[in-house]
Design a protein around this motif. Structure first.
Motif, PDB file in Angstrom:
ATOM      1  N   GLY A   1     -56.774   6.282 175.725  1.00  0.00           N
ATOM      2  CA  GLY A   1     -56.070   4.885 175.608  1.00  0.00           C
ATOM      3  C   GLY A   1     -56.786   4.299 176.979  1.00  0.00           C
ATOM      4  N   PRO A   2     -57.278   2.783 176.959  1.00  0.00           N
ATOM      5  CA  PRO A   2     -56.429   2.410 178.360  1.00  0.00           C
ATOM      6  C   PRO A   2     -55.928   2.659 179.254  1.00  0.00           C
ATOM      7  CG  PRO A   2     -56.402   0.414 176.728  1.00  0.00           C
ATOM      8  CD  PRO A   2     -56.647   2.059 175.630  1.00  0.00           C
ATOM      9  N   LYS A   3     -56.309   2.741 180.766  1.00  0.00           N
ATOM     10  CA  LYS A   3     -55.001   3.068 181.583  1.00  0.00           C
ATOM     11  C   LYS A   3     -54.761   1.900 182.477  1.00  0.00           C
ATOM     12  CE  LYS A   3     -59.010   5.409 184.803  1.00  0.00           C
ATOM     13  NZ  LYS A   3     -60.353   5.068 183.389  1.00  0.00           N
ATOM     14  N   HIS A   4     -55.763   0.898 182.790  1.00  0.00           N
ATOM     15  CA  HIS A   4     -55.490  -0.493 183.311  1.00  0.00           C
ATOM     16  C   HIS A   4     -54.120  -0.848 182.718  1.00  0.00           C
ATOM     17  CE1 HIS A   4     -57.339  -2.618 179.608  1.00  0.00           C
ATOM     18  NE2 HIS A   4     -57.788  -1.893 179.866  1.00  0.00           N
ATOM     19  N   HIS A   5     -53.694  -2.113 183.154  1.00  0.00           N
ATOM     20  CA  HIS A   5     -52.310  -2.386 183.293  1.00  0.00           C
ATOM     21  C   HIS A   5     -52.608  -3.542 183.500  1.00  0.00           C
ATOM     22  CE1 HIS A   5     -51.813  -1.302 187.334  1.00  0.00           C
ATOM     23  NE2 HIS A   5     -51.238  -2.059 187.870  1.00  0.00           N
ATOM     24  N   ALA A   6     -53.618  -4.700 184.394  1.00  0.00           N
ATOM     25  CA  ALA A   6     -53.227  -5.994 184.538  1.00  0.00           C
ATOM     26  C   ALA A   6     -53.178  -6.780 183.534  1.00  0.00           C
ATOM     27  CB  ALA A   6     -54.163  -6.093 186.022  1.00  0.00           C
ATOM     28  N   PRO A   7     -54.044  -6.906 182.410  1.00  0.00           N
ATOM     29  CA  PRO A   7     -54.268  -7.718 181.367  1.00  0.00           C
ATOM     30  C   PRO A   7     -53.297  -7.605 180.864  1.00  0.00           C
ATOM     31  CG  PRO A   7     -56.411  -6.481 181.882  1.00  0.00           C
ATOM     32  CD  PRO A   7     -55.226  -5.280 182.874  1.00  0.00           C
TER      33      PRO A   7
ATOM     34  N   ARG B   1     -63.325 -16.994 179.195  1.00  0.00           N
ATOM     35  CA  ARG B   1     -63.743 -15.203 178.890  1.00  0.00           C
ATOM     36  C   ARG B   1     -62.559 -14.173 178.322  1.00  0.00           C
ATOM     37  NH1 ARG B   1     -67.087 -12.779 183.800  1.00  0.00           N
ATOM     38  NH2 ARG B   1     -65.893 -14.597 184.792  1.00  0.00           N
ATOM     39  N   ALA B   2     -61.933 -14.453 179.076  1.00  0.00           N
ATOM     40  CA  ALA B   2     -60.772 -13.727 178.591  1.00  0.00           C
ATOM     41  C   ALA B   2     -60.360 -13.762 177.441  1.00  0.00           C
ATOM     42  CB  ALA B   2     -59.360 -13.548 179.697  1.00  0.00           C
ATOM     43  N   ALA B   3     -60.427 -15.539 176.621  1.00  0.00           N
ATOM     44  CA  ALA B   3     -59.537 -15.910 176.087  1.00  0.00           C
ATOM     45  C   ALA B   3     -59.881 -16.290 174.934  1.00  0.00           C
ATOM     46  CB  ALA B   3     -58.266 -17.403 176.627  1.00  0.00           C
ATOM     47  N   ILE B   4     -61.649 -16.682 174.798  1.00  0.00           N
ATOM     48  CA  ILE B   4     -62.202 -17.551 173.706  1.00  0.00           C
ATOM     49  C   ILE B   4     -63.529 -17.325 173.980  1.00  0.00           C
ATOM     50  CG2 ILE B   4     -63.688 -19.533 173.073  1.00  0.00           C
ATOM     51  CD1 ILE B   4     -59.896 -19.710 173.144  1.00  0.00           C
ATOM     52  N   GLU B   5     -64.054 -16.256 174.381  1.00  0.00           N
ATOM     53  CA  GLU B   5     -65.078 -15.571 174.488  1.00  0.00           C
ATOM     54  C   GLU B   5     -65.516 -14.506 173.493  1.00  0.00           C
ATOM     55  OE1 GLU B   5     -67.706 -13.709 178.141  1.00  0.00           O
ATOM     56  OE2 GLU B   5     -68.222 -15.707 178.320  1.00  0.00           O
ATOM     57  N   GLN B   6     -66.313 -15.030 172.965  1.00  0.00           N
ATOM     58  CA  GLN B   6     -66.516 -13.302 171.480  1.00  0.00           C
ATOM     59  C   GLN B   6     -67.387 -12.480 171.868  1.00  0.00           C
ATOM     60  OE1 GLN B   6     -64.936 -14.333 169.176  1.00  0.00           O
ATOM     61  NE2 GLN B   6     -64.529 -16.147 170.270  1.00  0.00           N
TER      62      GLN B   6
ATOM     63  N   ILE C   1     -64.601  -8.582 180.249  1.00  0.00           N
ATOM     64  CA  ILE C   1     -63.113  -9.772 179.585  1.00  0.00           C
ATOM     65  C   ILE C   1     -62.724  -9.682 178.714  1.00  0.00           C
ATOM     66  CG2 ILE C   1     -62.416 -11.134 180.867  1.00  0.00           C
ATOM     67  CD1 ILE C   1     -64.448 -11.327 183.052  1.00  0.00           C
ATOM     68  N   ARG C   2     -63.507  -9.999 177.191  1.00  0.00           N
ATOM     69  CA  ARG C   2     -62.722 -10.622 176.236  1.00  0.00           C
ATOM     70  C   ARG C   2     -61.988  -9.373 175.937  1.00  0.00           C
ATOM     71  NH1 ARG C   2     -62.889  -7.996 170.960  1.00  0.00           N
ATOM     72  NH2 ARG C   2     -62.779 -10.128 169.303  1.00  0.00           N
ATOM     73  N   THR C   3     -62.948  -8.067 175.985  1.00  0.00           N
ATOM     74  CA  THR C   3     -62.469  -6.277 175.429  1.00  0.00           C
ATOM     75  C   THR C   3     -60.772  -6.407 176.085  1.00  0.00           C
ATOM     76  OG1 THR C   3     -64.607  -5.904 174.945  1.00  0.00           O
ATOM     77  CG2 THR C   3     -63.110  -4.187 175.438  1.00  0.00           C
ATOM     78  N   LEU C   4     -60.714  -6.204 177.406  1.00  0.00           N
ATOM     79  CA  LEU C   4     -59.878  -6.099 178.616  1.00  0.00           C
ATOM     80  C   LEU C   4     -58.070  -6.741 177.332  1.00  0.00           C
ATOM     81  CD1 LEU C   4     -61.105  -6.302 181.756  1.00  0.00           C
ATOM     82  CD2 LEU C   4     -60.547  -4.163 179.934  1.00  0.00           C
ATOM     83  N   TYR C   5     -58.368  -7.648 177.269  1.00  0.00           N
ATOM     84  CA  TYR C   5     -57.422  -9.317 177.124  1.00  0.00           C
ATOM     85  C   TYR C   5     -57.670  -9.007 175.257  1.00  0.00           C
ATOM     86  CZ  TYR C   5     -56.959 -10.661 181.184  1.00  0.00           C
ATOM     87  OH  TYR C   5     -56.740 -10.842 182.536  1.00  0.00           O
ATOM     88  N   ARG C   6     -58.453  -9.122 174.138  1.00  0.00           N
ATOM     89  CA  ARG C   6     -57.958  -9.768 173.225  1.00  0.00           C
ATOM     90  C   ARG C   6     -58.331  -7.654 172.094  1.00  0.00           C
ATOM     91  NH1 ARG C   6     -62.136 -13.472 172.069  1.00  0.00           N
ATOM     92  NH2 ARG C   6     -62.525 -13.484 174.404  1.00  0.00           N
ATOM     93  N   THR C   7     -58.500  -7.216 172.519  1.00  0.00           N
ATOM     94  CA  THR C   7     -58.704  -5.619 172.424  1.00  0.00           C
ATOM     95  C   THR C   7     -57.589  -4.488 172.795  1.00  0.00           C
ATOM     96  OG1 THR C   7     -61.044  -5.761 171.667  1.00  0.00           O
ATOM     97  CG2 THR C   7     -60.441  -3.679 171.435  1.00  0.00           C
ATOM     98  N   GLU C   8     -57.987  -4.159 173.984  1.00  0.00           N
ATOM     99  CA  GLU C   8     -57.481  -3.242 174.629  1.00  0.00           C
ATOM    100  C   GLU C   8     -55.677  -4.364 174.816  1.00  0.00           C
ATOM    101  OE1 GLU C   8     -61.040  -1.189 176.686  1.00  0.00           O
ATOM    102  OE2 GLU C   8     -59.541  -2.092 177.780  1.00  0.00           O
TER     103      GLU C   8
END
Length: 907
Positions: A81-87, A130-135, A139-146
């Motif tokens: 799974g995603p190892k990043h932690h900031a988003p 891009r984080a909150a609205i763009e489809q 960046i969209r993937t980081l915040y709304r999927t992962e």
């Protein structure tokens, strides 16, 4: 039950886990040390409280087993799974701030600070959209999927730890279940309107930077920079177990009394010397100015403007007076409100004079190279501050702190670098680039400087040298310094521009009336050569018929004749050209006419013959050798441009100074590199036509301390050098509505056909020049818009220097230097990277930058033939001995790779 020891944030010196909980608590405490207690958010809430909340949330994402696998494998694992932690941590920061009652755009401040605590700040509204609205998009993937994937994983594996961290971040006003449910809602994968609403507008929530409240970007800068520094300092301390306590964060400004002691010593020495009466008078006026400025600096402490000017003629000891004024402000402010905050930041336009100011400061305040009181920060400096041996408060030392002697050298060096880059010393000597680019759109590492600015005094030495397009932004950044950081700013120069508005008010003047100082300091006359008077407008404002920017100007043959006449009179002469090839052509013409003893070549002979060249060839030896070799009627020529190595420039400037002081007929022919901050004094100065402030700076190198009864500054206008079509003054300073045209208009107001006394130009004409400049409404207002709209990415693209491509060429001239190159290459072959870094850094003083431009095929072809420092290095290396490397280096001209473009000919 899983413990925090099973969820480390870092690994200790022996590989032991450092619990995430410990790191978050440590960062929170460090952030509290860094953000001013009085700072407020855009909505008027407590910025320190916001920053502490952010610190408790910033590494929440490290709870995942995927990050743990990444950490424990030293980054070599490929987790499922995603190892990043900031988003996900940024989303928690936003939630925690809302839960704690922060409203409006305040939660977005925390969101951005955490989201980018390992990178640079973005254009805020665009990033949020891009984080909150763009489809689509990463960046969209980081915040709304992962982020949802990570939240679900945490809830399945360590929900009890998540509960503890969310409770701490929200101060028990929120909980893990509510935060998890918010991310788990079906619509959360489509949009996060609760994140976007403060920076987006319209039915489709498009980026709306104008919607962000006043002070938003300033708050983001303060929180993000504090988090970055606290995070890195915590990691360094915990992973090495070195005690980097609060004592390491405090500044210790130098003692102002050291200046009084220095002046007293100088006065005693002067009393025992047989000084010329005018020199004595000048010393008295310098002391008068210092005392007046000191008294008014004490008054400035209570002035609400927080912006002051220090306007004095060149040669009046502004550096010492400016240091005295700044330390006076720091000391007087601290008497009423004792604080850990406050240091002196001394900023200059040119790297070439920073080391000189730093060396003078270290001598004045009796500090060492890595003392916590003085650091130097520019792109070639080794910026280090040694950590304190022991913290003042034993409670600051971790229970498991190791003996400092047991810490590896590289760890100590890394901590010293961290403290140096974050300006933790009491006096920082730096460039405008480091100061203003760090305030505008800093890189991640540069951001660490910003917390050091709270309560500080910032001296801007020669602010008129700032690029005109930056003037509105610099004025706005000074407002940021004074309003958000509580700093005081002193703009110090002989040619004070109308740059700083102090909140639409006149800045506080540290010199009540500068005119008497200019009137009394009348050491020289300005003489306009006919080639220069042709630039002046005729009566009524019309330009002379021959004043066109393309008019030929003075030939190099005639110019060399004029120079030869001045040297024949026994005078020392400094001639300043606008371009490198112009200086070279004039040097050739002067050599042909006067047959001088070439000091550059004499120095080269000494370097070639010395057993230990770098150690034994000092300026004093070169001086003695030149005086010994000179015939009675032989002038002495020194030629310097930026194509000479920095170490050689310093050496030959010192030799030129000694020769001029001894009354030798030395001709020093250079470009603008000697114009500001170089303490030299010549009987005569000749300057190619340039903007007014450059002419005045050049004049400051003439009869600096009344070395003769009266000096002379001649201004001429040289013709284009061979192969060029444009006079150097136009090539460098523009055509049409140029700065040289404004200079001509200003000079015309004081020129009546006769030599002009110094105050007429340095005071009257200068004021007219800046008034004319002010009417032009100079500067790029869009730069200010970037700041008001929190467009950090746009700000980060700006640069105070013209970042044209260049090749860095290391020139070796001694056996010792060649041995260093071989040691460097051996370190590279053996993969000794720490040794390699140190060795590469040691070559900075031998390095020359050669511009390379698109279409400049000749230079490219010749550079490709040069040897690289080591196989994968960008730097090239030249053997500077005669006959080596096809003559790419010449003792007189420096690096002589052909320059085929106009741009390549500049300073």
């Amino acid at each position: 039950m899983v413990e925090f020891t099973e969820r480390p944030s870092h690994l200790g010196p022996d590989g032991e886990p450092i619990p995430l909980e410990e790191h978050l608590d440590d960062v929170r405490e460090r952030v509290d040390w860094l953000v001013s207690d009085d700072a407020e958010t855009p909505e008027g809430n407590s910025l320190p409280e916001l920053a502490e909340t952010v610190a408790q949330a910033h590494d929440f994402g490290k709870l995942t087993a995927w990050f743990q696998e990444h950490l424990l494998s030293d980054g070599n694992a490929d987790p499922d799974g995603p190892k990043h932690h900031a988003p996900i941590s940024a989303l928690l920061a936003h939630y925690a701030l809302e839960a704690r009652g922060f409203d409006g755009a305040d939660p977005l401040v925390g969101f951005l600070a955490v989201a980018r605590h390992h990178g640079r700040l973005p254009d805020s509204a665009d990033y949020v959209q891009r984080a909150a609205i763009e489809q689509s998009g990463r960046i969209r993937t980081l915040y709304r999927t992962e982020a949802l994937e990570q939240a679900t994983h945490v809830d399945e594996t360590v929900p009890e730890l998540a509960r503890v961290l969310v409770e701490r971040a929200t101060d028990s006003a929120g909980d893990w279940e509510t935060f998890h449910e918010r991310l788990s809602r079906e619509e959360a994968s489509i949009e996060l309107p609760w994140v976007a609403e403060a920076a987006c507008s319209g039915r489709r929530l498009r980026p709306a930077p104008e919607k962000l409240p006043e002070g938003f970007y300033e708050s983001v800068l303060q929180v993000w920079s504090a988090l970055v520094f606290a995070d890195k300092a915590s990691a360094a301390s915990l992973t090495t177990r070195m005690a980097i306590g609060r004592d390491a964060y405090r500044s210790t400004p130098p003692r102002r009394q050291a200046i009084d002691e220095r002046v007293t010593t100088l006065q005693a020495e002067n009393a025992e010397s047989d000084l010329d009466p005018r020199t004595e008078q000048m010393n008295e006026r310098r002391e008068d100015a210092r005392r007046e400025v000191g008294a008014r600096a004490a008054e400035f402490v209570d002035d609400e403007r927080r912006v002051a000017t220090l306007t004095l003629p060149t040669g009046m000891g502004k550096t010492l007076t400016g240091l005295d004024a700044a330390l006076t402000v720091l000391e007087n402010r601290g008497r009423d409100e004792p604080s850990d905050e406050g240091r002196l930041v001394y900023a200059l336009p040119y790297t070439s004079i920073i080391d000189q100011v730093a060396a003078e400061s270290r001598e004045l305040f009796e500090t060492g190279e890595r003392n916590e009181r003085v650091t130097v920060d520019h792109h070639l400096a080794d910026t280090l501050v040694s950590p304190p041996d022991d913290a003042d408060d034993p409670e600051e030392v971790p229970d498991d702190a190791v003996d400092p002697e047991e810490v590896p050298d590289d760890a100590v060096e890394n901590v010293a670098s961290l403290l140096g880059e974050s300006w933790r010393s009491g006096l920082v000597v730096t460039t405008f680039v480091q100061l203003f680019e760090s305030l505008a759109g800093p890189t991640n590492s540069r951001s660490m400087k910003l917390p050091a600015l709270y309560g500080s005094v910032v001296v801007l030495d020669e602010p008129q040298a700032l690029p005109l397009e930056w003037w509105p932004l610099v004025d706005r950044l000074v407002d940021l310094l004074t309003e958000e950081y509580g700093a005081s700013v002193i703009a110090m120069t002989a040619t004070q521009p109308k740059l700083l508005t102090a909140g639409d008010r006149e800045p506080f003047s540290l010199v009540a009336d500068p005119d008497p100082y200019y009137a009394e300091l009348d050491r020289l006359d300005f003489v306009l050569h006919p080639s220069a008077t042709a630039m002046l407008p005729a009566e009524g404002g019309a330009r002379n018929a021959d004043a066109d920017s393309e008019s030929p100007g003075l030939s190099y043959d005639r110019a060399s004749e004029l120079v030869a006449d001045r040297v024949d009179d026994g005078n020392s002469v400094l001639t300043i050209c606008n371009t490198i090839d112009s200086a070279r052509e004039l040097a050739t013409a002067v050599t042909d006419r006067t047959a001088p003893l070439n000091v550059n070549e004499a120095y080269a002979d000494l370097l070639d013959s010395a057993d230990r060249p770098t150690a034994s060839v000092r300026p004093e030896r070169t001086y003695r050798d030149v005086v010994r070799r000179r015939r009675d009627d032989e002038p002495l020529l020194i030629h310097l441009t930026t194509r000479h190595r920095p170490c050689d420039r310093r050496h030959l400037i010192r030799v030129a100074t000694d020769l001029a002081e001894a009354g030798e007929p030395v001709l020093f022919l250079s470009t603008q590199l000697v114009e500001a901050g170089v303490d030299v004094s010549f009987d005569e100065v000749i300057r190619d036509f340039a903007p007014m402030d450059s002419l005045v700076q050049a004049a400051g190198r003439c009869n600096r301390s009344y070395d003769r009864s009266r000096g002379r500054v001649t201004v001429w206008r040289l013709e284009p050098p061979a192969g060029r079509e444009t006079p150097p003054s136009s090539a460098v300073y523009g055509r049409g509505e140029s700065l040289t045209k404004l200079t001509a208009q200003a000079l015309a107001t004081v020129y009546d056909g006769e030599p002009m006394p110094e105050p007429a130009v340095t005071r009257d004409a200068v004021e007219t020049y800046f008034e004319l400049l002010d009417r032009r409404d100079v500067g790029a207002d869009e730069y200010v818009d970037y700041l008001e709209h929190a467009q950090a990415e746009q700000l980060g693209r700006l640069s105070l220097i013209d970042e044209r491509p260049a090749a860095d060429v290391v020139v070796t001239r001694t056996a010792e230097e060649r041995e260093t190159i071989e040691a460097l290459r051996e370190a590279h072959r053996e993969h000794r990277w720490e040794d390699l870094d140190d060795l590469v850094e040691s070559t900075a003083d031998w390095q020359v930058s050669v511009p390379v431009y698109p279409g400049d095929d000749d230079t490219l072809e010749k550079l490709q033939a040069c040897e690289r420092l080591f196989p994968d290095a960008d730097r090239l290396v030249l053997d500077g001995r005669p006959g080596r490397d096809d003559g790419y280096f010449d003792a007189t001209d420096g690096v002589v790779i052909p320059d085929t473009s106009v741009e390549a000919r500049l300073l």
